[in-house]
Every structure is written in C-alpha cells, then in structure tokens.
Design an enzyme around this catalytic site. Sequence first.
Site, mmCIF file in Angstrom:
data_model
loop_
_atom_site.group_PDB
_atom_site.id
_atom_site.type_symbol
_atom_site.label_atom_id
_atom_site.label_comp_id
_atom_site.label_asym_id
_atom_site.label_seq_id
_atom_site.Cartn_x
_atom_site.Cartn_y
_atom_site.Cartn_z
ATOM 1 N N GLU A 169 0.808 -1.234 0.000
ATOM 2 C CA GLU A 169 0.000 0.000 0.000
ATOM 3 C C GLU A 169 0.832 1.271 0.000
ATOM 4 O O GLU A 169 0.592 2.200 -0.775
ATOM 5 C CB GLU A 169 -0.960 0.020 1.200
ATOM 6 C CG GLU A 169 -2.173 -0.883 1.040
ATOM 7 C CD GLU A 169 -1.891 -2.353 1.317
ATOM 8 O OE1 GLU A 169 -0.763 -2.664 1.768
ATOM 9 O OE2 GLU A 169 -2.775 -3.196 1.091
ATOM 10 N N HIS A 180 -11.205 -4.475 9.994
ATOM 11 C CA HIS A 180 -11.801 -4.295 8.662
ATOM 12 C C HIS A 180 -13.063 -3.447 8.659
ATOM 13 O O HIS A 180 -13.847 -3.521 7.721
ATOM 14 C CB HIS A 180 -12.140 -5.670 8.053
ATOM 15 C CG HIS A 180 -10.968 -6.371 7.446
ATOM 16 N ND1 HIS A 180 -9.847 -6.703 8.159
ATOM 17 C CD2 HIS A 180 -10.748 -6.806 6.183
ATOM 18 C CE1 HIS A 180 -8.983 -7.326 7.364
ATOM 19 N NE2 HIS A 180 -9.503 -7.397 6.150
#
Lengths: 334, 348
Positions: free
Chosen positions: A60, A129
């Site tokens: 990322e 999440h």
Amino acid sequence: MAEMRYREALNQALAEELERDPNVFLMGQDISVFGGAFKVTEGLMDRFGEKRIRDTPISENTIVGLGVGSAMTGLRPVIELMTINFSLLALDQIINHAAHVRYMFGGQVSVPLVVRMPQGAGHQLGPTHSHSFEALYLHVPGLLVAVPTTAADAKGLLKTAIRDDNPVIFIEHETLYGQRGEVPDDPDFTVPFGLAAIRREGSDVTLIGISRMAQTAERAAEQLAADHGIEAEVIDPRTLRPLDLDTILESVAKTNRCVIVEEGWPHGGVGANLAALIQEQGFDDLDAPVGRVTGVDAPMPYAKSLEQISFPHEEQVIEATLALFGDRKRASRG
Amino acid sequence: MTDHQLPPSEMSLEWLRSMTLIRRFEERAGEQYTRAKVGGFLHLAIGEEATIVGAVAALRPTDYMIATYRSHGQALARGSEPGRVMAELFGRVDGLCRGRGGSMHMFDLERRFMGGFGIVGGNLPLAAGFGLTSDYLGNDEATLCQFGDGASNQGTFGETLNLAALWSLPVVFMVTNNQFGMGTSLERHSAQTNLQIKGEGFGVPGMQCDGMDVIDTWAVTSEAIRIAREERQPVLVEALNYRFRGHSIADPEDYRTEEEVLEWSKRDPLVTFGDRLVAEGVLNDEQREAIDLEAIEAVDAAVAFADASPEPEPSSLYDDVYVLSDQVRGWYSADHRGASLQKGEELS
Ligand SMILES: Cc1ncc(C[n+]2csc(CCOP(=O)(O)OP(=O)(O)O)c2C)c(N)n1
C-alpha cells in the site's frame, strides 16, 4: 436520468475520465483481471488495457508513493486501496508526501492524485476491517476529502476528484455499493467540491450526516416528522474539505439546533470538529448545544448483536435530536 | 583510487569545481548554523562529494534526481544557485522552496532535482513514480534515487525494488553506504552488509562503486543508468563512502573512533582527485587554488544573498497548501486563532 448502482456510477466516472484524459490511469490490488474487490473497476481492463488499469502487489505505502511520484511528474493516477483499513499502511505516503510535497517545495509541483477506498461497519469483519476514517484524513492540511452517499454524487464527485489538482481522499462506503440511484446522463455531469446537498428541508433542527450516515439521518428525519412533529433539515456535506460551512450555518441560523451524525469514533471526530466550527461561527443562533451521534468509542466487535449497537442507527439520531428540545417535544410524543 | 583513465580535462575540471563548491558550501552552512542563521537539523555531506558529483554527472538534464534530507550538494550539483540553497537554509523567501522546506527539503523542479525528503525510505516509491511516468509516456528519461544504508532496512526498499523490477521501470537506486545510519554502524543494522546484493531477491541486480572516487562513481552510475534507460532494468548501485562530519551538526560521534575518521580522510575525494589532476598535468597548483577561491567567493555571495533576502510574509502562511479553485464555494482551511476562515472561503 438513468438508474444505476453506486458501484456502477463509480465505474462510469472512471471510464469517462479514462476516455477523456490519456494521463489518467488506475492502480490497485486486483483491480484489473479480478475487477476490484468490490467490482468497481469491472470491465475497465478489457476496455483500456493493462497499461492504464494496473494490478499492483500488496504494497500500500509504495503504491501510493508511486502515485505521488507519477502525479508530481504529470500523470493523474487514481489509486484504489482495497479498503480504508489498509490505508493505514500508506499513511506515510499520504500524509508526509502526498499532502505536503506541494507546500514544502514552495508550490513548485502539485499532486493530482486520487486515493479511492471504501469504509464502514456492518459486515461483521471485526476490528481490523470496519474502520471509518474520514476524520483522520480531514485532519490533514493538503488533503481534500470526499464522502459520497448517492450514486449521482459518487459519479459526479469522482469526476471532480480526478480533475482536481490536489490529492483527494475519496471515501466510498461498503454498504452503499449495491444501492441504486438516479444519475444524470450528461457525460459532462460533475458535482463540485465544497457544495453541500440539502437532502430534506426542515425548520426545526439541522441534521448533518457524514458518509453513509447522511442516509441514516434522512430516515431519522422522516420518523421525527411522523412521530414527533419535528421537521428536520438534513444536510450531506459531500466533501469535508473543502467544506460548505455556509450552507450549514445558514441552516442552523434557521433551525437553531443541530445534530451531527457520523459512523467513526467520537474523539477528534468530524462531529467534534464541526461542532466547534458551528459554535465559533454561529453561537448566537444556537438554542441548544450541538448534538453528536457517533460510533461507539471502542474497536468494532465481530458479533452481530454487538456490531449493530456500535454504530449509529435512526433511533440514536432521534434520541439525540429530542434531547435538544427538552421536555417540550418529548411531551408531544404521547 | 581505481584505475580509470581521466575523463577529458574540461569534464574533470568541472567535477573538481562542483565538488569544491559543495565542500565549501557545506563548511559555510555548518558555520552559519553555529551562528543560529540556520535552524532545525543540518546534515552535511562533507566527504560524500564524489558520490554526489559522480552520480549527477551520469545524468542528462532531463533525467530525474531524488535524494534525502542530506542533499544541499545534489541541488548544487544539478545547478541550483548556491544563493537560493543558502536562502532556503536561512528560511528566506528566495530559498529554493521559499522557506517552506529548509535544509532537509530542497527541491528544484527546473533542474529536475526532485527533493530533498525527511522521511528515511520515503523517497524510493516517489522515484519509482517518476520512472512510471517516463515509462507511461514512452520517453527515455531515467531516474536516479539516492538513499542511505540505513534506508535499505525500510519496507519501501523491498516494496519499491520489487515494483520497479516487476514493471521494468528506468530507475537506478543508489544506496550511499557511508557506514552508518546516524550512530548505528552497518553491521549493527543490516544482516546483509554487502548492500549491492540486497536487491537481488527483488529482481534488481547490484553494482558497486567507490563513492570516494568521482570517476568510478560516474563510470558505474553511467552504466547503471544505461541499463535502466535502454534495457528497462532497474539497478541497485552501492556507493561506498564515508561522511567526515557527524550525522547532523548536533552529533558527539561517540560511535566511531578518531582513528577511523582519520583513516578515511586520507581518501578525501577532493584531495585525491585534485592531486591526480595535478599529477597528470590537467591542472597546476595555482589553478587548483583558483578553483578553491572561486568556490569560496560563490559561497560568500550565497551567504550575502541569503542574508539580504527577506523573511517570508506571515500572510503567505497558507500559500500552496492547496491548489485553490475559483469553482469551489467551500473553505479549504480554518484558522482557529482568529475564529475566521482562511483562503478558499472568500472565493465563494
Ligand atoms: C522514517 C524515519 N525514521 C527515522 C528518522 C530519523 N533519522 C534521520 S536520518 C536517520 C539515519 C539514516 O541513515 P542512512 O539511511 O544510512 O542515511 P545517512 O544519514 O547516513 O545519509 C534517521 C534514523 C527519519 N528521518 N525517518
């Protein structure tokens, strides 16, 4: 007008901008062959090819850094991070680099970069999440933050984001991807940044809903009208930076009451920030303290029963609104 | 010294001038720091001039160069005006970055010197981004990215090398192995001390150069750049060198011995290269002296320029945080000190 899902509206925006500007390209994990974890980029690879729809390794921070570097040198990258939770790994590139490169180099370069990613709870994905991080990115000078809630806004704001010369954090919502909405057919349709949408007009209280919570606020407003005779004005800011504070202050001047609804944590949240701005700029208009409805101040639990009470629903919005009216309106309930 | 032949005289003399300018500039910057003309951190590159000048000499003006917080020298070698570099150190409006960046964040777009970054390892992904632009636009520009031995332990090192190799980006990664990351010596921070092979597992072949030797640095970097540019194969170059001063000005240097510094200083790149030019008749002592004087004068002028440059206006504080659009009605920034809104809002 055409009816389509939020995800399809995003897909259209990407396709149109890819078509319009050859320097626009997409990067992200599983966005080409797989079509995106939430299928937003489905079909784009067949249409635009691998050069412009680029699958990346799971890196990322470095993906965002490549975006910053390519944006500094003339391209217009649109990065998809699988979800906002993983953007935490890219905070160095987002904050120390994307947001600050222009300023720290005295305006010599700009960073026309879009980082798109979904957020939100409700899918039983537990603490790693389910984050909502608009407040985190709003905190950072140099970044713009968009939080679309309708299909039309998803499309119109994404097109504006891609054309803007600043780094834009574009926050989608996992729960909204499948929702349908009317989207204008005009291929030049865009939604400007810094212009709030008034979802419902009302004169008794202003409800400001952030991201998906704009919809929760709207539903709460209908119930407030039906059950309590309270007419709420519902505002969806659509972008948190730039912020259309004028529309909010005008509404509060009319209603004299305000409740801010967000999914994220309370401390240092969007609501905390907005409440401060409203009391600084519109203190004389307020008949009651600015109310806040937020996610609970805890990590997101997995168990459905716990998760559902961890982020706001209509009931909490109604309760917080009624609290601003004291006994007068409560009494009218029965 | 390696056994390369001397390059043509004009080129050799240019390199000596450039290295001398960096040396004198850095010395003067350190001195100005002790007079409180310069704030924050000041990382000097004294001892590393050959690595800077040799590497920059391998680039075309259209190639991108990116480095770290230790990069006054890179800006100078790319041709930035010494006065503007010094003015940046002084935090003045005529600084390269108008006083926004300071010592650690130099940048000169015109010369494609792409910064100056304060985050160890933060510049590697950006370098790959420049390479991606070159690749995307289909031109033959290359990128040179310098970073320290310490930075080779960051996640961005592996991530970026993998991506650069995977996407065949025209980037040369140069790890300037000056033996230390701050006060931690190479063998105390990296399990692999032969840094040139540290990229192999990521598909990036390595080369090594003597970073105390401007000719060797230039020769090896030139070959690496050629491979990156022509074969679209990123390369890792390890430049072995040594910084003669502390990590930054405030460094008591307890982690190394005076003997070690003395030993390395025998390989002072300015002295060895200058000596060789004299020995091979490219230069006489008088001319060598003149080059030094010229550098000192340039640095004197840089200090005078920086001193004369005004402080930035307080009203410029919000300049360049955003590219402001007159299409936008909302505000971009809020200044709570005055409970009033800043820039952007008056455009509504
Ligand atoms: C992410 C990050 N961690 C720590 C620091 C503090 N720091 C600045 S320079 C440095 C040492 C870096 O050593 P190296 O990469 O070998 O480069 P050198 O300074 O020797 O040129 C450290 C730890 C930083 N700037 N950024």
